[in-house]
Design a protein around this motif. Structure first.
Motif, short mmCIF file in Angstrom:
data_model
loop_
_atom_site.label_atom_id
_atom_site.label_comp_id
_atom_site.label_asym_id
_atom_site.label_seq_id
_atom_site.Cartn_x
_atom_site.Cartn_y
_atom_site.Cartn_z
N LEU A 133 23.68 68.37 70.55
CA LEU A 133 24.32 68.24 69.30
C LEU A 133 25.19 66.97 69.03
O LEU A 133 25.61 66.35 68.13
CB LEU A 133 25.10 69.75 68.97
CG LEU A 133 26.03 69.75 67.65
CD1 LEU A 133 25.28 69.76 66.47
CD2 LEU A 133 26.58 71.04 67.67
N ASP A 134 25.98 66.89 70.19
CA ASP A 134 26.80 65.77 70.34
C ASP A 134 26.07 64.42 70.01
O ASP A 134 26.42 63.71 69.10
CB ASP A 134 27.51 65.45 71.64
CG ASP A 134 28.58 64.66 71.60
OD1 ASP A 134 29.60 64.61 71.10
OD2 ASP A 134 28.16 63.52 72.48
N ALA A 135 24.92 64.10 70.56
CA ALA A 135 24.34 63.03 70.28
C ALA A 135 23.78 62.85 68.97
O ALA A 135 23.57 61.94 68.24
CB ALA A 135 22.63 63.02 71.50
N ALA A 136 23.22 64.09 68.28
CA ALA A 136 22.80 64.20 66.89
C ALA A 136 23.80 63.65 65.90
O ALA A 136 23.54 63.11 65.10
CB ALA A 136 22.24 65.67 66.68
N LEU A 137 25.04 64.11 66.25
CA LEU A 137 26.11 63.71 65.35
C LEU A 137 26.61 62.37 65.24
O LEU A 137 26.75 61.70 64.29
CB LEU A 137 27.37 64.57 65.75
CG LEU A 137 27.25 66.04 65.60
CD1 LEU A 137 28.46 66.85 66.15
CD2 LEU A 137 27.36 66.53 63.90
N ILE A 138 26.49 61.69 66.51
CA ILE A 138 26.54 60.37 66.72
C ILE A 138 25.56 59.57 66.11
O ILE A 138 25.75 58.54 65.29
CB ILE A 138 26.47 59.79 68.24
CG1 ILE A 138 27.83 60.30 68.92
CG2 ILE A 138 26.47 58.40 68.48
CD1 ILE A 138 27.75 60.25 70.41
#
Length: 323
Positions: free
Chosen positions: A268-273
């Protein structure tokens, strides 16, 4: 700022307090609009109410806008603001109303119902956050006519909401007081400590047949959305401020790395970035860009042994599989 923005106060018994809160709100919005060049052109009303739930229902009925039956109201977080949308005849956005709970202003309202403007910083930041939501929607190139079925509500919409909260905190981080950031990260820690156990308990009750499948799923879905929202909300600050998590929040860092949710949350973190990069380049134009947040949400459900499938027949709901 457009001069047709109306700030309305509802349910305040002290007229002087109501007038002060209303004028202060309008002044803050005007200042933020001018300083940050925000597009809030479709924001027509701010409704501040002592009965938040009733105010949401009132505006929702006026706008013929379907809102979820509950707003955030858990042991970890309680909703105090929501932006409601009125669509034009061609399903394009016509206007917004921002509904605020009286608790939105708890930092400045004293027990004797006077106002202490010396502690205005948290209120300014919260309003900044809400105006970013308005700005995001106004400048969005995404198709507003997209329909959402039960499957999308479970897996697609949590990512949309998470992205919106991430962006709002990232873009409003300049006005964020240190205490607000610390409180948010502490809330994320509490969420990741407590909510997974709540989900596991709900699933156990279903397995021993003391809770119906539909009731279990409804409660689990709320908690999955709480996890994605709080994670994104906190990481808007973390990324904007480039917070050294190992140094300043070692317990949360350990929790994030050791939790069974570590992999889906990392994704999810990578997706938000990724979404922030697309947004900054004005390239966030397709709902397919949110496939990665949908995948991360699906992985969160899978971490608890839940698999969701769309029925083959259109508009016939979903299958819920529990390991």
């Amino acid at each position: 700022m457009e001069n047709d923005l109306n700030v309305s106060i509802q349910g305040f018994s002290n007229k002087e307090l109501a007038n002060t809160i209303g004028k202060t709100t309008l002044n803050i919005i005007d200042a933020l609009y001018k300083k940050y060049n925000l597009d809030i052109s479709k924001l027509k009303k701010v409704l501040i109410s002592s009965d938040y739930s009733s105010a949401l229902t009132q505006v929702s009925d006026d706008y013929n806008h379907c809102i979820s039956s509950t707003y955030t109201n858990s042991a970890q977080a309680v909703g105090i603001a929501q932006l409601l949308t009125k669509l034009a005849s061609k399903e394009q956005i016509a206007e917004y109303t921002l509904v605020l709970s009286a608790n939105f202003f708890f930092d400045i309202i004293l027990p004797d119902e006077t106002v202490n403007l010396k502690n205005l910083s948290p209120v300014i930041h919260r309003l900044h956050h809400e105006l970013i939501h308005v700005h995001e929607r106004n400048v969005s190139s995404l198709d507003q006519k997209k329909t959402v079925d039960d499957y999308d509500d479970a897996l697609f919409m949590p990512g949309i909401r998470a992205w919106s909260e991430y962006l709002a905190n990232y873009e409003s981080s300049e006005t964020a007081p240190d205490e607000s950031v610390k409180e948010t990260l502490n809330t994320l820690e509490a969420t990741l400590t407590e909510v997974p156990s709540e989900i596991e308990d709900l699933i156990f009750k279903y397995k021993i047949q003391t809770l119906a499948l539909g009731d279990m799923y409804f409660e689990v879905k709320k908690r999955i959305k709480l996890i994605t929202n709080m994670y994104a909300y906190a990481h808007g600050y973390i990324h904007a401020w480039d917070i050294d998590m190992d140094k300043h929040f070692p317990k949360l860092t350990q929790l994030l790395s050791s939790s069974k949710l570590a992999k889906p949350l990392s994704n999810l973190d990578a997706a938000l970035i990724y979404l922030k990069t697309k947004y900054d380049c004005n390239e966030l134009v397709s709902w397919e860009d949110f496939d990665s947040t949908t995948l991360a949400t699906n992985e969160l459900y899978a971490a608890f042994g839940i698999r969701i499938e769309r029925n083959k027949e259109p508009d016939t709901g979903i299958y819920i599989h529990v390991d």
